[in-house]
Structures are given as C-alpha cells and as structure tokens.
Design an enzyme around this catalytic site. Structure first.
Site, PDB file in Angstrom:
ATOM      1  N   GLY A   1       0.898  -1.118  -0.067  1.00 60.28           N
ATOM      2  CA  GLY A   1      -0.123   0.171  -0.046  1.00 60.28           C
ATOM      3  C   GLY A   1       0.942   1.095  -0.161  1.00 60.28           C
ATOM      4  O   GLY A   1       2.209   1.175   0.364  1.00 60.28           O
TER       5      GLY A   1
ATOM      6  N   GLN B   1       3.180   9.901   1.194  1.00 63.17           N
ATOM      7  CA  GLN B   1       4.354   9.200   1.137  1.00 63.17           C
ATOM      8  C   GLN B   1       5.252   9.696   0.009  1.00 63.17           C
ATOM      9  O   GLN B   1       6.410   9.251  -0.220  1.00 63.17           O
ATOM     10  CB  GLN B   1       4.228   7.731   1.181  1.00 63.17           C
ATOM     11  CG  GLN B   1       3.477   7.446   2.626  1.00 63.17           C
ATOM     12  CD  GLN B   1       3.317   5.704   2.544  1.00 63.17           C
ATOM     13  OE1 GLN B   1       2.253   5.242   2.238  1.00 63.17           O
ATOM     14  NE2 GLN B   1       4.405   5.188   3.340  1.00 63.17           N
TER      15      GLN B   1
ATOM     16  N   CYS C   1       6.118   0.035   6.935  1.00 63.10           N
ATOM     17  CA  CYS C   1       5.537   1.194   6.327  1.00 63.10           C
ATOM     18  C   CYS C   1       6.931   1.310   5.442  1.00 63.10           C
ATOM     19  O   CYS C   1       8.133   1.365   5.851  1.00 63.10           O
ATOM     20  CB  CYS C   1       5.197   2.313   7.197  1.00 63.10           C
ATOM     21  SG  CYS C   1       4.971   3.803   6.427  1.00 63.10           S
ATOM     22  N   LEU C   2       6.600   1.652   4.242  1.00 63.56           N
ATOM     23  CA  LEU C   2       7.539   2.267   3.240  1.00 63.56           C
ATOM     24  C   LEU C   2       8.215   3.472   3.608  1.00 63.56           C
ATOM     25  O   LEU C   2       9.446   3.621   3.105  1.00 63.56           O
ATOM     26  CB  LEU C   2       7.094   2.199   1.666  1.00 63.56           C
ATOM     27  CG  LEU C   2       6.616   0.999   1.215  1.00 63.56           C
ATOM     28  CD1 LEU C   2       5.782   1.146  -0.305  1.00 63.56           C
ATOM     29  CD2 LEU C   2       7.514   0.126   1.016  1.00 63.56           C
TER      30      LEU C   2
ATOM     31  N   HIS D   1      -4.147   1.427   7.833  1.00 59.08           N
ATOM     32  CA  HIS D   1      -2.918   1.820   7.997  1.00 59.08           C
ATOM     33  C   HIS D   1      -2.820   3.054   7.037  1.00 59.08           C
ATOM     34  O   HIS D   1      -2.166   4.142   7.320  1.00 59.08           O
ATOM     35  CB  HIS D   1      -1.546   0.766   7.684  1.00 59.08           C
ATOM     36  CG  HIS D   1      -0.385   1.300   7.240  1.00 59.08           C
ATOM     37  ND1 HIS D   1       0.612   0.967   8.299  1.00 59.08           N
ATOM     38  CD2 HIS D   1       0.157   2.120   6.336  1.00 59.08           C
ATOM     39  CE1 HIS D   1       1.877   1.449   7.832  1.00 59.08           C
ATOM     40  NE2 HIS D   1       1.360   2.386   6.858  1.00 59.08           N
ATOM     41  N   GLU D   2      -3.198   2.724   5.755  1.00 56.81           N
ATOM     42  CA  GLU D   2      -3.089   3.927   4.550  1.00 56.81           C
ATOM     43  C   GLU D   2      -4.002   5.082   4.830  1.00 56.81           C
ATOM     44  O   GLU D   2      -3.787   6.267   4.545  1.00 56.81           O
ATOM     45  CB  GLU D   2      -3.427   3.164   3.093  1.00 56.81           C
ATOM     46  CG  GLU D   2      -2.576   2.072   2.724  1.00 56.81           C
ATOM     47  CD  GLU D   2      -1.104   2.153   2.894  1.00 56.81           C
ATOM     48  OE1 GLU D   2      -0.787   3.578   2.904  1.00 56.81           O
ATOM     49  OE2 GLU D   2      -0.352   1.396   2.979  1.00 56.81           O
TER      50      GLU D   2
ATOM     51  N   HIS E   1      -2.383   7.600   7.565  1.00 60.17           N
ATOM     52  CA  HIS E   1      -1.479   8.249   6.404  1.00 60.17           C
ATOM     53  C   HIS E   1      -1.982   9.406   5.880  1.00 60.17           C
ATOM     54  O   HIS E   1      -1.527  10.664   6.204  1.00 60.17           O
ATOM     55  CB  HIS E   1      -0.825   7.573   5.257  1.00 60.17           C
ATOM     56  CG  HIS E   1       0.321   6.834   5.669  1.00 60.17           C
ATOM     57  ND1 HIS E   1       1.295   7.183   5.946  1.00 60.17           N
ATOM     58  CD2 HIS E   1       0.332   5.502   5.357  1.00 60.17           C
ATOM     59  CE1 HIS E   1       2.516   6.479   6.185  1.00 60.17           C
ATOM     60  NE2 HIS E   1       2.016   5.329   5.656  1.00 60.17           N
TER      61      HIS E   1
HETATM   62 NI    NI Z   1       2.810   3.285   5.598  1.00 62.19          NI
END
Ligand code: NI
Length: 158
Positions: A46, A51, A89-90, A131-132, A135
């Site tokens: 995701g 991000q 998380c990226l 999670h997304e 953000h």
């Molecule tokens: Ni993330």
C-alpha cells in the site's frame, strides 16, 4: 509513469492532514499511476499520497500483487473484531512493530473515475486499509505500536 521518491519518517509532509480530491485531472491520473508503480517497485502492499509528498486523500493498495485498489477520499464505514500482528511502512524502511487493527473493515471511496465503490477486507487487506487511511490524517503506525520497533526481515510494508 515514473517512480517517485518515497518520503521517510521525520519529513513534515507525513504529519499533515490531506485534502479531499474534488475532480479527476490528468495530473491526478498520473499521480495514481506513479503511486502504483512506486508501490510495486518498493514491494509494498500500500502507498498513500503523502508518502510521495502530495497532500491529497488518495491511497493505492494491493495485498496480492495482482489486485490493485485505488481509493480516493476513502472512509471506513464499518469495522469489527481485532487482529494483532507485525506492521511495516515504506516510509520507515527496515522496521516493523506489533499493531492491533480491526479484523474486518468496510471502506467507501471513489475510484479513478470518481465513482463510489465499497471495499471490504479482512486480514492483511483490513490492516492495509486502516494503515493507509491513517496516513491521510498524518498518522503513522508507530503511534499505535505495542512494544519497540524491530528490524524487519521481510515485512509487508505499507
Ligand atoms: Ni505506511
């Protein structure tokens, strides 16, 4: 399409509340394609627009590698149960921590044609949706972490 630079923990853009998308434009279409390409390139499940430095309420999710979901202005309308597991998380590369999320969620969002649809998820998909969406309001999973951040072997990064 292009791979965009993924913003990392400490960058202010990750702490901001994103704005709703009011109309689809060529620029936003390109952003969505770039977000998908960037997510796949980073082996993520995701990615949210902040991000890649864009404060718009857009996320992309693909927990299987061949089932991309594009969610614009998403909101969770139903959730139930609980699951506790490792999350990554990226924007926080190489780390993971234990987080409790709902076992099931239902989200309502607009697709790339600005048509409303529902997305239901359990397990990893439910986790990724939560999670997304966090953000988009400037929240990172580490705020919900139960215990310390650990070094990740191969987590499903979002
Ligand atoms: Ni993330």
């Amino acid at each position: 399409m292009a791979i965009r630079n993924i913003r990392e923990l400490g960058e202010e853009v990750l702490t901001k509340k994103c704005r709703e998308v009011t109309e689809m434009t060529p620029r936003i279409k390109e952003l969505i394609q770039d977000m998908l390409e960037t997510m796949y390139d980073a082996n993520g499940v995701g990615l949210a627009a902040p991000q890649v430095g864009v404060l718009k309420r857009i996320v992309v999710i693909d927990t299987t590698g061949d089932d991309p979901h594009i969610l614009i202005n998403p909101r969770i309308v139903e959730s139930s149960g609980e699951q506790t597991g490792q999350e990554g998380c990226l924007s926080i590369p190489g780390k993971t921590a234990q987080v409790t999320r709902p076992a099931y969620v239902k989200a309502v969002a607009l697709d790339a044609d600005m048509r409303e649809f529902e997305l239901e998820g359990t397990e990893l998909l439910a986790r990724a949706i939560c999670h997304e969406l966090d953000h988009l309001d400037g929240h990172l999973y580490i705020e919900k972490a139960e215990g310390p951040l650990q070094d990740a072997a191969a987590a499903d990064d979002e």
